[in-house]
Design a protein around this motif. Sequence first.
Motif, PDB file in Angstrom:
ATOM      1  N   MET A 113       4.214  12.885  -1.707  1.00 40.03           N
ATOM      2  CA  MET A 113       4.321  12.275  -0.520  1.00 40.03           C
ATOM      3  C   MET A 113       4.852  11.034  -0.129  1.00 40.03           C
ATOM      4  N   SER A 114       5.950  10.936   0.795  1.00 37.09           N
ATOM      5  CA  SER A 114       6.589   9.563   0.963  1.00 37.09           C
ATOM      6  C   SER A 114       5.782   8.473   1.769  1.00 37.09           C
ATOM      7  N   PHE A 115       5.881   7.438   1.394  1.00 35.50           N
ATOM      8  CA  PHE A 115       5.221   6.174   2.236  1.00 35.50           C
ATOM      9  C   PHE A 115       6.090   5.961   3.350  1.00 35.50           C
ATOM     10  N   VAL A 116       7.231   6.327   3.408  1.00 33.02           N
ATOM     11  CA  VAL A 116       8.317   6.241   4.803  1.00 33.02           C
ATOM     12  C   VAL A 116       8.654   7.652   5.219  1.00 33.02           C
ATOM     13  N   GLU A 117       8.249   7.509   6.481  1.00 32.96           N
ATOM     14  CA  GLU A 117       8.831   8.615   7.450  1.00 32.96           C
ATOM     15  C   GLU A 117      10.282   8.519   8.126  1.00 32.96           C
ATOM     16  N   THR A 118      11.034   9.648   8.154  1.00 32.27           N
ATOM     17  CA  THR A 118      12.312   9.198   8.866  1.00 32.27           C
ATOM     18  C   THR A 118      12.264  10.228  10.026  1.00 32.27           C
ATOM     19  N   GLU A 119      12.681   9.606  11.100  1.00 33.74           N
ATOM     20  CA  GLU A 119      12.692  10.297  12.394  1.00 33.74           C
ATOM     21  C   GLU A 119      14.227   9.898  13.247  1.00 33.74           C
ATOM     22  N   CYS A 120      14.865  11.244  13.317  1.00 33.34           N
ATOM     23  CA  CYS A 120      16.013  10.805  14.328  1.00 33.34           C
ATOM     24  C   CYS A 120      15.698  10.876  15.699  1.00 33.34           C
ATOM     25  N   PRO A 124       5.067  -0.848  -4.749  1.00 31.31           N
ATOM     26  CA  PRO A 124       6.138  -0.762  -5.133  1.00 31.31           C
ATOM     27  C   PRO A 124       6.658   0.384  -4.789  1.00 31.31           C
ATOM     28  N   ALA A 125       5.975   1.590  -4.721  1.00 33.12           N
ATOM     29  CA  ALA A 125       6.209   2.931  -4.370  1.00 33.12           C
ATOM     30  C   ALA A 125       6.876   2.987  -2.877  1.00 33.12           C
ATOM     31  N   LEU A 126       5.848   2.207  -1.860  1.00 33.38           N
ATOM     32  CA  LEU A 126       6.309   2.225  -0.534  1.00 33.38           C
ATOM     33  C   LEU A 126       7.677   1.331  -0.443  1.00 33.38           C
ATOM     34  N   ILE A 127       7.835   0.356  -1.274  1.00 27.71           N
ATOM     35  CA  ILE A 127       9.198  -0.335  -1.289  1.00 27.71           C
ATOM     36  C   ILE A 127      10.299   0.636  -1.667  1.00 27.71           C
ATOM     37  N   PHE A 128      10.178   1.465  -2.727  1.00 25.44           N
ATOM     38  CA  PHE A 128      11.064   2.398  -3.305  1.00 25.44           C
ATOM     39  C   PHE A 128      11.511   3.184  -2.203  1.00 25.44           C
ATOM     40  N   ASP A 129      10.400   4.076  -1.520  1.00 25.71           N
ATOM     41  CA  ASP A 129      10.676   4.727  -0.558  1.00 25.71           C
ATOM     42  C   ASP A 129      11.355   4.226   0.634  1.00 25.71           C
ATOM     43  N   LEU A 130      11.195   2.958   1.005  1.00 23.69           N
ATOM     44  CA  LEU A 130      11.943   2.234   2.051  1.00 23.69           C
ATOM     45  C   LEU A 130      13.160   2.351   1.629  1.00 23.69           C
ATOM     46  N   ARG A 131      13.674   1.520   0.451  1.00 22.01           N
ATOM     47  CA  ARG A 131      14.996   1.336   0.189  1.00 22.01           C
ATOM     48  C   ARG A 131      15.821   2.735   0.061  1.00 22.01           C
ATOM     49  N   THR A 132      15.173   3.796  -0.130  1.00 25.60           N
ATOM     50  CA  THR A 132      15.825   5.074  -0.317  1.00 25.60           C
ATOM     51  C   THR A 132      16.111   5.440   1.100  1.00 25.60           C
ATOM     52  N   ALA A 147      15.243  -4.761  -0.595  1.00 23.73           N
ATOM     53  CA  ALA A 147      15.160  -4.050   0.939  1.00 23.73           C
ATOM     54  C   ALA A 147      15.527  -4.964   2.014  1.00 23.73           C
ATOM     55  N   ILE A 148      15.322  -6.117   1.916  1.00 19.50           N
ATOM     56  CA  ILE A 148      15.563  -7.342   3.206  1.00 19.50           C
ATOM     57  C   ILE A 148      17.034  -7.209   3.069  1.00 19.50           C
ATOM     58  N   LEU A 149      17.717  -7.529   1.880  1.00 18.82           N
ATOM     59  CA  LEU A 149      19.123  -7.562   1.764  1.00 18.82           C
ATOM     60  C   LEU A 149      19.963  -6.287   2.168  1.00 18.82           C
ATOM     61  N   ASP A 150      18.985  -5.075   1.701  1.00 18.34           N
ATOM     62  CA  ASP A 150      19.687  -3.631   2.330  1.00 18.34           C
ATOM     63  C   ASP A 150      19.994  -3.729   3.930  1.00 18.34           C
TER      64      ASP A 150
END
Length: 257
Positions: free
Chosen positions: A1-8, A28-36, A91-94
Amino acid sequence: MSFVETECRNGAIWLWLSRPDRHNALIPALIFDLRTAIAEAADKDPVALVLSGRGSSFSTGGDLGGFLDHARSQIELRAYADLLVGGLHDAILDLLAFPAPVMAAVNGPVTGGSTGLMLATDLVAIAETAFIQPYYSQVGFGPDGGWTALLPDRIGTSRALAIQYRNTRISAGEAVELGLAAALGPVPDLPATIDSWVEDLGKGYAQTHQVTRQNVWDVSRREEVRRRLDQEKTRFLDLIGRQGTLEGMKDFTRKRA
Protein backbone atom coordinates in the motif's frame (compact mmCIF):
# COMPACT_ATOMS: atom_id res chain seq x y z
CA MET A 1 0.00 0.00 0.00
CA SER A 2 1.37 3.39 -1.00
CA PHE A 3 1.63 6.24 1.47
CA VAL A 4 0.86 8.69 -1.38
CA GLU A 5 -2.37 8.58 -3.38
CA THR A 6 -2.60 10.08 -6.87
CA GLU A 7 -5.73 11.71 -8.26
CA CYS A 8 -6.28 13.39 -11.64
CA ARG A 9 -8.63 16.34 -11.32
CA ASN A 10 -9.44 18.99 -13.99
CA GLY A 11 -6.07 18.63 -15.68
CA ALA A 12 -4.10 18.79 -12.43
CA ILE A 13 -2.51 15.89 -10.61
CA TRP A 14 -3.17 15.76 -6.87
CA LEU A 15 -0.80 13.91 -4.58
CA TRP A 16 -2.30 13.02 -1.21
CA LEU A 17 -0.02 12.18 1.71
CA SER A 18 -1.82 9.15 3.11
CA ARG A 19 -0.73 8.12 6.57
CA PRO A 20 -3.64 9.70 8.44
CA ASP A 21 -3.39 7.50 11.51
CA ARG A 22 0.01 9.14 12.18
CA HIS A 23 -1.00 12.62 10.93
CA ASN A 24 1.01 11.97 7.75
CA ALA A 25 4.22 12.06 9.78
CA LEU A 26 7.24 11.47 7.58
CA ILE A 27 9.04 8.15 7.33
CA PRO A 28 11.43 7.01 4.57
CA ALA A 29 8.76 4.88 2.87
CA LEU A 30 6.40 7.86 2.58
CA ILE A 31 9.17 10.03 1.17
CA PHE A 32 10.05 7.30 -1.35
CA ASP A 33 6.42 7.07 -2.46
CA LEU A 34 6.19 10.85 -2.73
CA ARG A 35 9.31 11.15 -4.89
CA THR A 36 8.05 8.32 -7.11
CA ALA A 37 4.66 10.01 -7.50
CA ILE A 38 6.28 13.38 -8.31
CA ALA A 39 8.42 11.79 -11.03
CA GLU A 40 5.44 9.96 -12.53
CA ALA A 41 3.37 13.17 -12.48
CA ALA A 42 6.11 15.10 -14.28
CA ASP A 43 5.95 12.61 -17.17
CA LYS A 44 2.21 13.25 -17.61
CA ASP A 45 2.52 16.98 -18.38
CA PRO A 46 -0.27 18.18 -16.02
CA VAL A 47 -1.60 21.72 -15.82
CA ALA A 48 -0.43 21.77 -12.20
CA LEU A 49 0.71 19.55 -9.37
CA VAL A 50 -1.18 19.76 -6.07
CA LEU A 51 -0.10 18.44 -2.66
CA SER A 52 -2.52 17.73 0.18
CA GLY A 53 -2.97 15.36 3.10
CA ARG A 54 -5.52 12.78 4.10
CA GLY A 55 -7.09 13.09 7.52
CA SER A 56 -6.84 16.03 9.88
CA SER A 57 -3.22 17.06 9.22
CA PHE A 58 -1.15 18.00 6.21
CA SER A 59 1.93 16.50 7.89
CA THR A 60 3.49 16.73 11.33
CA GLY A 61 7.07 16.32 10.13
CA GLY A 62 9.43 13.48 10.92
CA ASP A 63 7.80 10.68 12.90
CA LEU A 64 9.52 10.64 16.30
CA GLY A 65 8.53 7.01 16.68
CA GLY A 66 10.65 6.21 13.66
CA PHE A 67 13.66 7.96 15.16
CA LEU A 68 13.22 6.22 18.51
CA ASP A 69 12.84 2.83 16.81
CA HIS A 70 16.33 3.33 15.36
CA ALA A 71 17.95 4.72 18.50
CA ARG A 72 19.61 1.47 19.56
CA SER A 73 22.96 3.00 18.56
CA GLN A 74 24.18 6.38 17.36
CA ILE A 75 25.28 4.83 14.07
CA GLU A 76 21.83 3.38 13.40
CA LEU A 77 20.06 6.58 14.42
CA ARG A 78 22.29 8.77 12.25
CA ALA A 79 21.82 6.44 9.28
CA TYR A 80 18.04 6.58 9.67
CA ALA A 81 18.07 10.36 10.03
CA ASP A 82 20.31 10.69 6.98
CA LEU A 83 17.88 8.58 4.94
CA LEU A 84 14.80 10.50 6.11
CA VAL A 85 16.11 14.06 6.03
CA GLY A 86 18.10 13.48 2.85
CA GLY A 87 15.03 12.02 1.15
CA LEU A 88 12.84 14.91 2.31
CA HIS A 89 15.33 17.42 0.93
CA ASP A 90 15.46 15.57 -2.38
CA ALA A 91 11.65 15.68 -2.52
CA ILE A 92 11.73 19.45 -1.95
CA LEU A 93 14.21 19.82 -4.80
CA ASP A 94 12.01 17.60 -6.99
CA LEU A 95 9.13 19.99 -6.37
CA LEU A 96 11.25 23.04 -7.16
CA ALA A 97 12.29 21.44 -10.46
CA PHE A 98 8.77 20.32 -11.39
CA PRO A 99 7.91 21.49 -14.94
CA ALA A 100 4.45 22.88 -14.10
CA PRO A 101 3.07 25.14 -11.36
CA VAL A 102 2.91 23.45 -7.94
CA MET A 103 0.16 24.13 -5.40
CA ALA A 104 -0.80 22.92 -1.95
CA ALA A 105 -4.14 22.42 -0.23
CA VAL A 106 -3.02 22.58 3.40
CA ASN A 107 -5.86 20.80 5.18
CA GLY A 108 -4.40 20.88 8.69
CA PRO A 109 -1.28 21.40 10.81
CA VAL A 110 2.14 21.57 9.15
CA THR A 111 5.03 21.11 11.53
CA GLY A 112 8.74 20.37 11.41
CA GLY A 113 10.39 19.41 8.14
CA SER A 114 7.13 18.85 6.26
CA THR A 115 6.87 22.64 6.09
CA GLY A 116 9.45 22.40 3.32
CA LEU A 117 6.93 20.62 1.09
CA MET A 118 4.67 23.66 1.44
CA LEU A 119 7.55 26.12 0.94
CA ALA A 120 8.40 24.42 -2.36
CA THR A 121 4.96 25.18 -3.81
CA ASP A 122 3.86 28.30 -5.67
CA LEU A 123 0.31 28.78 -4.43
CA VAL A 124 -1.10 27.59 -1.11
CA ALA A 125 -4.73 27.36 0.00
CA ILE A 126 -4.77 26.81 3.76
CA ALA A 127 -7.56 25.63 6.04
CA GLU A 128 -8.78 28.09 8.67
CA THR A 129 -7.93 25.58 11.39
CA ALA A 130 -4.42 24.80 10.12
CA PHE A 131 -1.20 26.16 11.56
CA ILE A 132 2.55 26.03 10.96
CA GLN A 133 5.05 25.47 13.77
CA PRO A 134 8.72 24.41 13.95
CA TYR A 135 8.98 22.52 17.28
CA TYR A 136 12.74 21.94 16.79
CA SER A 137 13.78 23.68 19.98
CA GLN A 138 11.32 21.57 21.96
CA VAL A 139 13.09 18.37 20.91
CA GLY A 140 16.69 19.40 20.30
CA PHE A 141 16.71 18.82 16.54
CA GLY A 142 18.43 21.06 14.03
CA PRO A 143 15.98 22.69 11.61
CA ASP A 144 15.46 20.78 8.36
CA GLY A 145 13.09 20.95 5.42
CA GLY A 146 14.04 24.50 4.52
CA TRP A 147 13.30 26.32 7.79
CA THR A 148 16.69 28.02 7.43
CA ALA A 149 17.27 27.32 3.72
CA LEU A 150 13.97 28.66 2.33
CA LEU A 151 11.87 30.42 4.97
CA PRO A 152 14.12 33.50 5.54
CA ASP A 153 13.87 34.37 1.84
CA ARG A 154 10.09 34.13 2.02
CA ILE A 155 9.34 36.17 5.13
CA GLY A 156 12.59 37.90 6.11
CA THR A 157 15.54 36.74 8.19
CA SER A 158 14.60 38.35 11.51
CA ARG A 159 11.03 37.10 11.39
CA ALA A 160 12.12 33.56 10.43
CA LEU A 161 14.63 33.46 13.29
CA ALA A 162 12.14 34.79 15.85
CA ILE A 163 9.56 32.15 14.88
CA GLN A 164 12.11 29.37 15.38
CA TYR A 165 13.71 30.73 18.54
CA ARG A 166 10.31 31.10 20.22
CA ASN A 167 8.64 28.09 18.57
CA THR A 168 5.89 30.44 17.39
CA ARG A 169 2.71 28.94 16.01
CA ILE A 170 1.73 30.62 12.74
CA SER A 171 -2.04 30.61 12.33
CA ALA A 172 -3.68 30.25 8.92
CA GLY A 173 -4.52 33.96 8.86
CA GLU A 174 -0.95 34.89 9.75
CA ALA A 175 0.30 32.55 7.00
CA VAL A 176 -1.69 34.58 4.48
CA GLU A 177 -0.39 37.86 5.91
CA LEU A 178 3.20 36.59 5.70
CA GLY A 179 2.74 35.49 2.09
CA LEU A 180 3.10 31.80 2.93
CA ALA A 181 -0.44 31.15 1.71
CA ALA A 182 -2.59 32.85 -0.91
CA ALA A 183 -6.06 31.94 0.40
CA LEU A 184 -7.75 30.42 3.42
CA GLY A 185 -11.11 28.86 4.06
CA PRO A 186 -12.89 25.81 5.48
CA VAL A 187 -11.32 22.45 4.66
CA PRO A 188 -14.19 21.40 2.32
CA ASP A 189 -13.67 24.57 0.25
CA LEU A 190 -9.95 24.05 -0.44
CA PRO A 191 -10.39 21.83 -3.53
CA ALA A 192 -12.68 24.42 -5.13
CA THR A 193 -10.10 27.14 -4.49
CA ILE A 194 -7.40 25.01 -6.11
CA ASP A 195 -9.76 24.20 -9.01
CA SER A 196 -10.24 27.92 -9.64
CA TRP A 197 -6.49 28.46 -9.76
CA VAL A 198 -6.07 25.54 -12.15
CA GLU A 199 -8.85 27.02 -14.31
CA ASP A 200 -6.99 30.34 -14.37
CA LEU A 201 -3.84 28.55 -15.51
CA GLY A 202 -5.81 26.93 -18.31
CA LYS A 203 -6.71 30.36 -19.69
CA GLY A 204 -3.05 31.02 -20.48
CA TYR A 205 -0.30 29.22 -22.32
CA ALA A 206 1.17 26.29 -20.42
CA GLN A 207 4.53 26.95 -22.06
CA THR A 208 4.58 30.43 -20.52
CA HIS A 209 3.83 29.08 -17.04
CA GLN A 210 6.57 26.47 -17.47
CA VAL A 211 9.18 28.99 -18.57
CA THR A 212 8.18 31.39 -15.79
CA ARG A 213 8.73 28.70 -13.17
CA GLN A 214 11.97 27.57 -14.79
CA ASN A 215 13.25 31.15 -14.74
CA VAL A 216 12.47 31.54 -11.05
CA TRP A 217 13.81 28.11 -10.04
CA ASP A 218 16.71 27.90 -12.46
CA VAL A 219 19.62 25.53 -11.95
CA SER A 220 21.82 27.99 -10.08
CA ARG A 221 19.07 28.91 -7.63
CA ARG A 222 18.15 25.29 -7.01
CA GLU A 223 21.80 24.41 -6.46
CA GLU A 224 22.02 27.15 -3.84
CA VAL A 225 18.95 25.72 -2.12
CA ARG A 226 20.55 22.27 -2.30
CA ARG A 227 23.70 23.58 -0.66
CA ARG A 228 21.72 25.14 2.16
CA LEU A 229 19.58 22.02 2.61
CA ASP A 230 22.76 19.93 2.77
CA GLN A 231 23.95 22.28 5.50
CA GLU A 232 20.69 21.72 7.39
CA LYS A 233 21.10 17.96 7.09
CA THR A 234 24.72 18.02 8.29
CA ARG A 235 23.76 19.96 11.40
CA PHE A 236 20.66 17.83 11.97
CA LEU A 237 22.90 14.75 11.98
CA ASP A 238 25.33 16.45 14.34
CA LEU A 239 22.56 16.98 16.90
CA ILE A 240 20.57 13.76 16.44
CA GLY A 241 23.25 11.63 18.07
CA ARG A 242 23.51 13.66 21.26
CA GLN A 243 22.13 12.22 24.47
CA GLY A 244 20.20 15.41 25.14
CA THR A 245 18.40 15.06 21.80
CA LEU A 246 17.43 11.48 22.56
CA GLU A 247 16.01 12.58 25.90
CA GLY A 248 14.25 15.47 24.16
CA MET A 249 12.54 13.06 21.74
CA LYS A 250 11.41 10.80 24.57
CA ASP A 251 10.16 13.72 26.66
CA PHE A 252 8.29 15.30 23.75
CA THR A 253 6.69 11.95 22.90
CA ARG A 254 5.55 11.46 26.50
CA LYS A 255 4.02 14.93 26.62
CA ARG A 256 2.18 14.47 23.32
CA ALA A 257 0.87 11.10 24.49
